[in-house]
Design an enzyme around this catalytic site. Structure first.
Site, short mmCIF file in Angstrom:
data_model
loop_
_atom_site.label_atom_id
_atom_site.label_comp_id
_atom_site.label_asym_id
_atom_site.label_seq_id
_atom_site.Cartn_x
_atom_site.Cartn_y
_atom_site.Cartn_z
N CYS A 36 -6.84 -3.49 1.03
CA CYS A 36 -6.01 -2.39 0.53
C CYS A 36 -4.52 -2.76 0.59
O CYS A 36 -3.96 -2.90 1.68
CB CYS A 36 -6.31 -1.14 1.37
SG CYS A 36 -5.18 0.23 1.14
N CYS A 39 -2.31 -0.20 2.40
CA CYS A 39 -2.56 -0.28 3.85
C CYS A 39 -1.72 -1.39 4.46
O CYS A 39 -1.12 -1.20 5.53
CB CYS A 39 -4.04 -0.56 4.13
SG CYS A 39 -5.18 0.71 3.54
#
Length: 113
Positions: A36, A39
């Site tokens: 991600c 993230c």
């Protein structure tokens, strides 16, 4: 799971997650995935907050949703990153997405700082 130093603690099992909830009044959970991009982008900001004196009473934990899919499902994780605040073992707040200002506001609200 005693917190001797600050930082973000990887939670690698359901048992470790339950222990974190039981032993800490306020828990910030970062639900992330290694693939991600958002993230990865917000991780250093969360790490900074985890070492901030202002948030010293918060236990920072993280789970990789791909490593603990059943827990992610139990926590109703729909997108990454998702940040959840738990107070006395109960979820009290949530932030979905990598928004630095909203993340700080979430922590301030959780601690009353």
């Amino acid at each position: 799971m005693l917190r001797l130093t600050r930082g973000i603690f990887p939670t690698n099992s359901v048992e470790a997650w339950k222990e974190a909830l039981e032993k800490n009044k306020v828990v910030m959970l970062d639900c992330f995935a290694t693939w991600c991009g958002p993230c990865k982008a917000i991780a250093p900001i969360l790490a900074k907050h985890s070492n901030d004196e202002q948030f010293k009473d918060v236990f920072f934990a993280k789970i990789d949703v791909d490593q603990l899919p059943d827990l992610a499902q139990d926590l109703s994780i729909r997108a990454m990153p998702t940040f959840k605040i738990f107070t006395n073992g109960e979820q009290t707040d949530e932030l979905v997405g990598a928004n630095p200002n909203a993340l700080q506001a979430l922590l301030v609200k959780a601690t009353g700082a």
